[in-house]
Design an enzyme around this catalytic site. Structure first.
Site, PDB file in Angstrom:
ATOM      1  N   GLU A 165      -7.796  29.938  14.109  1.00  0.00           N
ATOM      2  CA  GLU A 165      -8.903  30.856  13.786  1.00  0.00           C
ATOM      3  C   GLU A 165      -8.443  32.234  14.230  1.00  0.00           C
ATOM      4  O   GLU A 165      -8.493  32.549  15.419  1.00  0.00           O
ATOM      5  CB  GLU A 165     -10.175  30.427  14.528  1.00  0.00           C
ATOM      6  CG  GLU A 165     -10.665  29.031  14.193  1.00  0.00           C
ATOM      7  CD  GLU A 165     -11.286  28.919  12.807  1.00  0.00           C
ATOM      8  OE1 GLU A 165     -11.667  29.957  12.231  1.00  0.00           O
ATOM      9  OE2 GLU A 165     -11.370  27.802  12.286  1.00  0.00           O
ATOM     10  N   CYS A 220     -14.055  39.003  14.966  1.00  0.00           N
ATOM     11  CA  CYS A 220     -13.051  38.827  13.912  1.00  0.00           C
ATOM     12  C   CYS A 220     -13.644  39.098  12.536  1.00  0.00           C
ATOM     13  O   CYS A 220     -12.902  39.298  11.580  1.00  0.00           O
ATOM     14  CB  CYS A 220     -12.482  37.419  13.993  1.00  0.00           C
ATOM     15  SG  CYS A 220     -13.740  36.195  14.249  1.00  0.00           S
TER      16      CYS A 220
HETATM   17  P1  NAD Z   1      -4.828  36.766  21.860  1.00  0.00           P
HETATM   18  O1  NAD Z   1      -4.099  36.145  20.727  1.00  0.00           O
HETATM   19  O2  NAD Z   1      -4.189  37.847  22.611  1.00  0.00           O
HETATM   20  O3  NAD Z   1      -5.205  35.641  22.934  1.00  0.00           O
HETATM   21  C1  NAD Z   1      -5.888  34.462  22.595  1.00  0.00           C
HETATM   22  C2  NAD Z   1      -5.559  33.389  23.610  1.00  0.00           C
HETATM   23  O4  NAD Z   1      -4.181  33.078  23.510  1.00  0.00           O
HETATM   24  C3  NAD Z   1      -5.807  33.814  25.054  1.00  0.00           C
HETATM   25  O5  NAD Z   1      -6.259  32.708  25.773  1.00  0.00           O
HETATM   26  C4  NAD Z   1      -4.427  34.244  25.504  1.00  0.00           C
HETATM   27  O6  NAD Z   1      -4.258  34.150  26.900  1.00  0.00           O
HETATM   28  C5  NAD Z   1      -3.548  33.248  24.767  1.00  0.00           C
HETATM   29  N1  NAD Z   1      -2.192  33.708  24.499  1.00  0.00           N
HETATM   30  C6  NAD Z   1      -1.779  34.969  24.269  1.00  0.00           C
HETATM   31  N2  NAD Z   1      -0.444  34.981  24.064  1.00  0.00           N
HETATM   32  C7  NAD Z   1      -0.023  33.698  24.149  1.00  0.00           C
HETATM   33  C8  NAD Z   1       1.241  33.059  24.024  1.00  0.00           C
HETATM   34  N3  NAD Z   1       2.326  33.743  23.742  1.00  0.00           N
HETATM   35  N4  NAD Z   1       1.293  31.725  24.175  1.00  0.00           N
HETATM   36  C9  NAD Z   1       0.175  31.015  24.425  1.00  0.00           C
HETATM   37  N5  NAD Z   1      -1.037  31.553  24.573  1.00  0.00           N
HETATM   38  C10 NAD Z   1      -1.145  32.881  24.423  1.00  0.00           C
HETATM   39  O7  NAD Z   1      -6.256  37.215  21.285  1.00  0.00           O
HETATM   40  P2  NAD Z   1      -7.415  38.007  22.045  1.00  0.00           P
HETATM   41  O8  NAD Z   1      -6.995  39.426  22.163  1.00  0.00           O
HETATM   42  O9  NAD Z   1      -7.894  37.267  23.236  1.00  0.00           O
HETATM   43  O10 NAD Z   1      -8.586  37.871  20.967  1.00  0.00           O
HETATM   44  C11 NAD Z   1      -8.746  38.724  19.902  1.00  0.00           C
HETATM   45  C12 NAD Z   1      -8.205  38.119  18.619  1.00  0.00           C
HETATM   46  O11 NAD Z   1      -8.834  36.885  18.346  1.00  0.00           O
HETATM   47  C13 NAD Z   1      -8.500  38.997  17.409  1.00  0.00           C
HETATM   48  O12 NAD Z   1      -7.376  39.013  16.565  1.00  0.00           O
HETATM   49  C14 NAD Z   1      -9.650  38.267  16.740  1.00  0.00           C
HETATM   50  O13 NAD Z   1      -9.801  38.527  15.368  1.00  0.00           O
HETATM   51  C15 NAD Z   1      -9.304  36.856  16.991  1.00  0.00           C
HETATM   52  N6  NAD Z   1     -10.495  36.013  16.869  1.00  0.00           N
HETATM   53  C16 NAD Z   1     -10.603  35.163  15.786  1.00  0.00           C
HETATM   54  C17 NAD Z   1     -11.754  34.398  15.633  1.00  0.00           C
HETATM   55  C18 NAD Z   1     -11.930  33.450  14.486  1.00  0.00           C
HETATM   56  O14 NAD Z   1     -12.776  32.567  14.600  1.00  0.00           O
HETATM   57  N7  NAD Z   1     -11.202  33.585  13.400  1.00  0.00           N
HETATM   58  C19 NAD Z   1     -12.770  34.498  16.561  1.00  0.00           C
HETATM   59  C20 NAD Z   1     -12.615  35.382  17.632  1.00  0.00           C
HETATM   60  C21 NAD Z   1     -11.471  36.113  17.774  1.00  0.00           C
END
Ligand code: NAD
Length: 477
Positions: A249, A285
């Site tokens: 997602e 998002c």
């Molecule tokens: P992010 O990708 O930075 O982090 C998401 C999660 O992944 C966090 O728990 C983070 O610690 C972990 N993470 C980050 N890098 C990682 C790696 N290399 N390996 C493993 N885990 C890792 O995202 P964010 O900044 O927390 O959230 C914002 C993003 O999420 C935006 O792009 C938003 O659109 C998206 N989002 C999508 C939905 C959906 O349902 N489609 C909903 C909410 C947010």
């Protein structure tokens, strides 16, 4: 109202550790609490416990899974203000938005409690040729087994719920890594889960450093990885996930079309777009990022949107009157401010906002942003909306489809055939007619195509991913 320190939860039980994560108030920047961090051995122990719990979870009767979920609903209601406060502090959400997220958390768990006892399968006629005479088929859905969940900062509670509640309904044990920026509300959820009769090992909630996340992605004993977060990280994790199912997602840059027949209700349209664009500082998002307006209405809608952007009250999210809180950190606000400056250098005009104080970015309305600017082509993920006029509905649809994201789109039109055309032709997971793309309730199928992800959430649909069809063939006679 926050505890001084939160333990992590391993195999249903709280556990302290020497390493800890400092959690800040996203408005003041002060450290407000600490959360124990799980290291790689702890993550591996949790996965082993989840593997052992797979059988007991599969055998847990549907009514018992429902009772667990109902207990959570009751406790979330009792602890609603505490949860809202935690969200307000750790994510910088205005209190009214934080309370809205708690309401949705409760909706998600209620829906899962209903689905838990639904089950059911199909009776299949297998007599498709002579050799199959006397054969009948039946299907049931069985849990996939231990699941791995990784969640983002922007809805730290309800997006955790969208994985946890369906997993309980489906009968899957899980290990969860909440966002390191917003772990507190997930730890409160873990406290509530620990009060239930879930089999030992059924759940672990483990804030971890990035160097300890590997097993969540790579351990083959985990049968499904469900990740919500950014596009870049999501697709990268899929490549490392081995044989497990993967649900992604990811991000978007949602567009909204306002057709020429909307002149009678422009105030409503402007209200909804302002909400969709600036709600929780645009960090959703499906936040409205691009608005395509029929040229005849363009000036009138622009004026209304600018007025609404200026009317927002930016400030401390703890203040009940605040309607626009900070972005998650100053770096995120600076990044978006930089994109605005870049676009302006290439001819874009700022109609409202554009200013920044620390992590607080003003609600910003722009026009004339070139399509290849990051502000248009990337995910803004902040309180910024771009206006663009269109002449023909076909052009507007083409514009929505431009770019690499495809989560949801909104179309304001009264014309049924145009609404159906939009539904057929827009390359997105969902089309919302009569409202903005930011509309979501927790039971609807939700997810994206193209760069925005794989698979669907929404309780019933998440359960489909967390279960597999198992066939029974019966030969009579
Ligand atoms: P992010 O990708 O930075 O982090 C998401 C999660 O992944 C966090 O728990 C983070 O610690 C972990 N993470 C980050 N890098 C990682 C790696 N290399 N390996 C493993 N885990 C890792 O995202 P964010 O900044 O927390 O959230 C914002 C993003 O999420 C935006 O792009 C938003 O659109 C998206 N989002 C999508 C939905 C959906 O349902 N489609 C909903 C909410 C947010």
């Amino acid at each position: 109202m926050l505890a001084e320190r939160y333990p992590y939860y391993l195999a249903n039980r709280p556990r302290q550790s020497n390493a800890e994560l400092a959690v800040t108030d996203k408005y003041s920047g002060e450290v407000v609490t600490r959360v124990a961090l799980a290291d790689t051995p702890a993550v591996e122990e949790a996965i082993a416990a989840a593997v052992r719990a797979a059988g007991p979870m599969r055998r847990l009767a549907p009514y018992a899974r429902q009772e667990v979920l109902e207990h959570c609903v009751r406790r979330f209601r009792e602890r609603a203000e505490e949860l809202a406060f935690a969200l307000c502090i750790e994510a910088g959400k205005p209190l009214r938005d934080a309370r809205g997220e708690v309401t949705r958390l409760i909706d998600t768990f209620k829906a899962a409690a209903e689905e838990a006892v639904r089950g059911g399968g199909e009776v299949l006629n297998l007599e498709v040729s002579k050799r199959a005479e006397g054969y009948r088929g039946f299907t049931q859905r069985v849990p996939v087994g231990p699941c791995s969940f990784i969640t983002p900062f922007n809805f730290p509670l309800n997006l955790v719920a969208h994985k946890v509640a369906p997993a309980i309904a489906a009968g899957c044990p899980f290990v969860l890594k909440p966002s390191d920026r917003t772990p507190v509300s997930a730890m409160i959820m873990a406290e509530v889960l620990a009060e239930t009769d879930l089999p030992e090992g059924a759940f672990s909630v483990l804030p971890t450093r990035l160097e300890d996340v590997g097993p969540f992605i790579e351990d083959d004993r985990l049968k499904l990885l469900s990740f919500t977060g950014s596009e870049k990280v999501g697709w990268e994790l899929k490549a490392r996930a081995g044989r497990k199912k993967v649900v992604l997602e990811l991000g978007g840059n949602a567009a909204c079309v306002v057709d020429r027949d909307q002149s009678e209700r422009l105030d409503f349209v402007a209200d909804r777009i302002a909400h969709g664009a600036f709600f929780q500082a645009g960090q959703s998002c499906i936040s409205v990022q691009r608005v395509l307006v029929h040229e005849e209405l363009y000036g009138a809608l622009r004026e209304r949107l600018v007025a609404r952007a200026r009317a927002l009250r930016a400030g401390n999210p703890r203040d009940e009157a605040t309607t626009l809180g900070p972005m998650i950190d100053e770096a995120a606000a600076r990044r978006l401010e930089g994109w605005i400056h870049r676009a302006v250098e290439r001819g874009a005009r700022v109609l409202a906002g554009g200013g920044r104080r620390g992590a607080l970015l003003e609600a910003t309305v722009l026009e004339g942003v070139p399509a290849d600017e990051p502000l248009s082509a990337e995910e803004a993920f902040g309180p910024v909306v771009l206006l663009q006029p269109f002449g023909s509905f076909e052009d507007a649809l083409r514009e929505v489809n431009a770019g690499r994201y495809g989560l949801q789109a909104g179309v304001f039109t009264n014309d049924l055939s145009r609404a159906m055309r939009a539904w057929d032709e827009l390359e997105v997971g969902g089309v919302v007619v009569g409202d903005v793309p930011s509309f979501r309730v927790d039971t609807m199928p939700y997810g994206g195509v193209k760069g925005s992800g794989l698979g669907r959430e929404g309780v019933k649909y998440a359960i489909e991913d967390m279960t597999e069809l198992r066939l029974l063939v019966l030969r009579q006679g």
